[in-house]
Scaffold this motif. Structure first.
Motif, PDB file in Angstrom:
ATOM      1  N   ASN A  73     -13.006 -81.004   9.489  1.00  0.00           N
ATOM      2  CA  ASN A  73     -11.912 -79.948   9.648  1.00  0.00           C
ATOM      3  C   ASN A  73     -12.431 -78.763   8.870  1.00  0.00           C
ATOM      4  N   GLU A  74     -12.829 -78.894   7.727  1.00  0.00           N
ATOM      5  CA  GLU A  74     -13.557 -77.623   6.979  1.00  0.00           C
ATOM      6  C   GLU A  74     -14.537 -76.929   7.705  1.00  0.00           C
ATOM      7  N   ILE A  75     -15.375 -77.518   8.249  1.00  0.00           N
ATOM      8  CA  ILE A  75     -16.585 -76.941   9.157  1.00  0.00           C
ATOM      9  C   ILE A  75     -15.910 -76.335  10.219  1.00  0.00           C
ATOM     10  N   LEU A  76     -14.768 -76.901  10.942  1.00  0.00           N
ATOM     11  CA  LEU A  76     -14.179 -76.179  12.089  1.00  0.00           C
ATOM     12  C   LEU A  76     -13.430 -74.820  11.570  1.00  0.00           C
ATOM     13  N   SER A  79     -16.105 -72.473  10.792  1.00  0.00           N
ATOM     14  CA  SER A  79     -16.486 -71.464  12.043  1.00  0.00           C
ATOM     15  C   SER A  79     -15.440 -70.738  12.638  1.00  0.00           C
ATOM     16  N   GLN A  80     -14.288 -71.013  12.558  1.00  0.00           N
ATOM     17  CA  GLN A  80     -13.195 -70.086  12.881  1.00  0.00           C
ATOM     18  C   GLN A  80     -13.148 -68.755  12.277  1.00  0.00           C
ATOM     19  N   SER A  83     -16.121 -66.812  13.482  1.00  0.00           N
ATOM     20  CA  SER A  83     -15.897 -66.339  14.792  1.00  0.00           C
ATOM     21  C   SER A  83     -15.093 -65.113  14.382  1.00  0.00           C
ATOM     22  N   GLU A  84     -13.877 -65.108  13.691  1.00  0.00           N
ATOM     23  CA  GLU A  84     -13.086 -64.017  13.462  1.00  0.00           C
ATOM     24  C   GLU A  84     -13.843 -63.087  12.732  1.00  0.00           C
ATOM     25  N   ASN A  85     -14.508 -63.188  11.844  1.00  0.00           N
ATOM     26  CA  ASN A  85     -15.443 -62.165  10.880  1.00  0.00           C
ATOM     27  C   ASN A  85     -16.219 -61.490  12.061  1.00  0.00           C
TER      28      ASN A  85
END
Length: 236
Positions: A73-76, A79-80, A83-85
């Motif tokens: 969950n932390e990795i996800l 990653s989000q 992706s936003e950055n």
């Protein structure tokens, strides 16, 4: 979930052991039963130890699974955020590119305006030079016109020349006959006023633009004023 399944298996095993013991008791004697009991107890201890070991392993496995899920969950989430950055960086880069293009367009427009302004300055300078030269030639002709045609030339506002004829009306020699001349933006002669008005002034203006014979132009205007004076005298 895994703990519940293990406890159920242990209970089922104990029940089967009891049933086995009951059958065995009815078949074998006391000594054999005691041996069997000892074997059973040893087996139960082994099963209990094994059960505790596996129960501990299962708990550790559950903890490990929970930890792995937490890491996942932390990795996800990371990653989000990445992706936003990345999207934000892409947007910033796009805006910078647009600003750079706008800057280049603005620079080109400024350069074009500078070049156009320089051309206009050159044209204006050239026209001003030509106008100045014409005015100087006209002023040099002043003495000649005054002596031969009874003409006075004055420089007035907006770089215009005022031509004043006298000795036209024999009844009133000092009566002025006046026209004002300028050089327009196209560099052509232009009569801006005429007193008294002459019907032929537009025709004379067109002719001097075609021939550039200024002396003949002034002489023809004097002739027109003289003809007008004779006409007015005849009518009176």
């Amino acid at each position: 979930m895994a703990n519940i399944k293990t406890e159920d298996e242990i209970i089922l095993f104990e029940r089967e052991m009891k049933e086995f013991w009951t059958k065995l008791k009815s078949i074998y004697g006391t000594e054999q039963i005691n041996q069997t009991l000892a074997l059973r107890d040893s087996c139960k201890e082994s099963v209990k130890a094994l059960s505790e070991k596996w129960s501990k392993k299962l708990k550790e496995g559950d903890l490990m699974i929970d930890k792995i899920q937490e890491y996942s969950n932390e990795i996800l989430q990371q990653s989000q955020r990445i992706s936003e950055n990345q999207e934000h960086l892409t947007e910033i880069k796009s805006n910078l590119n647009q600003e750079e293009e706008q800057k280049e367009d603005l620079t080109d427009s400024i350069q074009e305006l500078k070049e156009e302004l320089m051309k206009k300055k050159e044209i204006i300078s050239s026209k001003n030079k030509a106008t100045k030269e014409r005015m100087e030639r006209l002023c040099k002709s002043k003495v000649l016109f005054e002596e031969r045609l009874g003409l006075e030339i004055r420089r007035i506002h907006n770089e215009q020349l005022q031509f004043i004829f006298r000795h036209i009306d024999h009844k009133d020699p000092d009566k002025p006959y006046v026209f004002t001349l300028s050089i327009n933006e196209q560099g052509d002669y232009e009569v801006t006023s005429c007193t008294p008005p002459l019907d032929c002034i537009a025709e004379l203006q067109l002719k001097v633009r075609e021939t550039n014979n200024f002396s003949a132009f002034v002489a023809n205007i004097r002739k027109a004023f003289t003809a007008l004076s004779y006409k007015q005298s005849a009518q009176n």
